[in-house]
Design a protein around this motif. Sequence first.
Motif, mmCIF file in Angstrom:
data_model
loop_
_atom_site.group_PDB
_atom_site.id
_atom_site.type_symbol
_atom_site.label_atom_id
_atom_site.label_comp_id
_atom_site.label_asym_id
_atom_site.label_seq_id
_atom_site.Cartn_x
_atom_site.Cartn_y
_atom_site.Cartn_z
ATOM 1 N N LYS A 67 0.827 -1.213 0.000
ATOM 2 C CA LYS A 67 0.000 0.000 0.000
ATOM 3 C C LYS A 67 0.856 1.256 0.000
ATOM 4 O O LYS A 67 0.566 2.215 -0.717
ATOM 5 C CB LYS A 67 -0.923 0.017 1.227
ATOM 6 N N LEU A 68 1.905 1.267 0.823
ATOM 7 C CA LEU A 68 2.729 2.474 0.921
ATOM 8 C C LEU A 68 3.669 2.653 -0.262
ATOM 9 O O LEU A 68 4.347 3.673 -0.359
ATOM 10 C CB LEU A 68 3.509 2.478 2.227
ATOM 11 N N SER A 69 3.705 1.699 -1.186
ATOM 12 C CA SER A 69 4.493 1.885 -2.404
ATOM 13 C C SER A 69 3.649 2.499 -3.516
ATOM 14 O O SER A 69 4.175 2.873 -4.555
ATOM 15 C CB SER A 69 5.095 0.562 -2.863
ATOM 16 N N LEU A 120 4.773 15.441 14.897
ATOM 17 C CA LEU A 120 4.043 14.270 14.417
ATOM 18 C C LEU A 120 3.709 14.368 12.934
ATOM 19 O O LEU A 120 3.762 13.363 12.209
ATOM 20 C CB LEU A 120 2.778 14.058 15.235
ATOM 21 N N LEU A 121 3.362 15.564 12.460
ATOM 22 C CA LEU A 121 3.070 15.740 11.040
ATOM 23 C C LEU A 121 4.317 15.507 10.191
ATOM 24 O O LEU A 121 4.259 14.834 9.154
ATOM 25 C CB LEU A 121 2.498 17.127 10.767
ATOM 26 N N VAL A 122 5.439 16.045 10.618
ATOM 27 C CA VAL A 122 6.679 15.865 9.860
ATOM 28 C C VAL A 122 7.092 14.397 9.851
ATOM 29 O O VAL A 122 7.372 13.819 8.786
ATOM 30 C CB VAL A 122 7.804 16.761 10.432
ATOM 31 N N LEU A 123 7.115 13.761 11.021
ATOM 32 C CA LEU A 123 7.528 12.360 11.088
ATOM 33 C C LEU A 123 6.560 11.437 10.342
ATOM 34 O O LEU A 123 6.984 10.538 9.615
ATOM 35 C CB LEU A 123 7.655 11.917 12.542
ATOM 36 N N GLY A 124 5.268 11.650 10.518
ATOM 37 C CA GLY A 124 4.282 10.821 9.822
ATOM 38 C C GLY A 124 4.355 10.970 8.319
ATOM 39 O O GLY A 124 4.277 9.984 7.576
ATOM 40 N N PHE A 129 6.031 8.839 2.859
ATOM 41 C CA PHE A 129 6.621 9.069 1.546
ATOM 42 C C PHE A 129 8.027 8.509 1.372
ATOM 43 O O PHE A 129 8.544 8.496 0.259
ATOM 44 C CB PHE A 129 6.599 10.566 1.218
ATOM 45 N N THR A 130 8.659 8.040 2.440
ATOM 46 C CA THR A 130 10.007 7.480 2.308
ATOM 47 C C THR A 130 10.070 6.012 2.693
ATOM 48 O O THR A 130 11.158 5.445 2.693
ATOM 49 C CB THR A 130 11.018 8.265 3.175
ATOM 50 N N PHE A 131 8.952 5.408 2.999
ATOM 51 C CA PHE A 131 8.928 4.011 3.424
ATOM 52 C C PHE A 131 9.402 3.106 2.286
ATOM 53 O O PHE A 131 8.936 3.196 1.161
ATOM 54 C CB PHE A 131 7.515 3.612 3.856
ATOM 55 N N ASP A 132 10.335 2.234 2.582
ATOM 56 C CA ASP A 132 10.830 1.256 1.623
ATOM 57 C C ASP A 132 10.925 -0.085 2.339
ATOM 58 O O ASP A 132 11.783 -0.270 3.209
ATOM 59 C CB ASP A 132 12.199 1.678 1.084
ATOM 60 N N PRO A 133 10.069 -1.050 2.006
ATOM 61 C CA PRO A 133 10.102 -2.322 2.727
ATOM 62 C C PRO A 133 11.352 -3.138 2.423
ATOM 63 O O PRO A 133 11.705 -4.019 3.187
ATOM 64 C CB PRO A 133 8.845 -3.041 2.240
ATOM 65 N N CYS A 134 12.021 -2.838 1.314
ATOM 66 C CA CYS A 134 13.226 -3.577 0.926
ATOM 67 C C CYS A 134 14.346 -2.577 0.638
ATOM 68 O O CYS A 134 14.652 -2.301 -0.518
ATOM 69 C CB CYS A 134 12.958 -4.419 -0.308
ATOM 70 N N PRO A 135 14.963 -2.026 1.663
ATOM 71 C CA PRO A 135 16.010 -1.029 1.410
ATOM 72 C C PRO A 135 17.209 -1.655 0.711
ATOM 73 O O PRO A 135 17.622 -2.757 1.065
ATOM 74 C CB PRO A 135 16.386 -0.517 2.801
ATOM 75 N N PRO A 136 17.753 -0.963 -0.297
ATOM 76 C CA PRO A 136 18.898 -1.531 -1.017
ATOM 77 C C PRO A 136 20.121 -1.642 -0.107
ATOM 78 O O PRO A 136 20.390 -0.776 0.714
ATOM 79 C CB PRO A 136 19.142 -0.525 -2.155
#
Length: 151
Positions: A67-69, A120-124, A129-136
């Motif tokens: 979902k977050l991708s 909380l707004l900045v961190l959330g 927008f930067t979530f990566d489930p498989c970081p290189p």
Amino acid sequence: MSTDLTLDAPRSPYARTKRGINWEKWGWIYMRVSGVLLVVLIFGHLFVNLMVGEGINRIDFAFVGGKLSDPFWQWYDALLLWLALIHGTNGMRTIVNDYVANPRVRRILHVALIASTAVLLVLGTLVLFTFDPCPPGADPELVASFCGDIL
């Protein structure tokens, strides 16, 4: 006994003593508009997460990562986050204004509300927008099992 406690008519020229933006009015309007939008967004969120497909059984890290991708869900969740946090902060501000008599304590609480909401707004937003489930370059032992094919 005389009654000297009369109020001016709301539209009389003496009723308006302050000039500028009426923050209370705009806060009141924001609460109504954001409340309606939040009801729609929350029920949409619950419907997609709990009712569509396999329902609650499919919610796991892979589901959230998928979902977050998707940019649509990133913006959907960001709108939900921003509306809910600002709505809640505005409600707390109203409670502080109603029940805190000491101006200094009221000011401290307002600053604390603004600061915590901003953090909380900045961190959330960063998480959305930067979530990566498989970081290189990550250790394959530490990432999700579905990342083995990608890494």
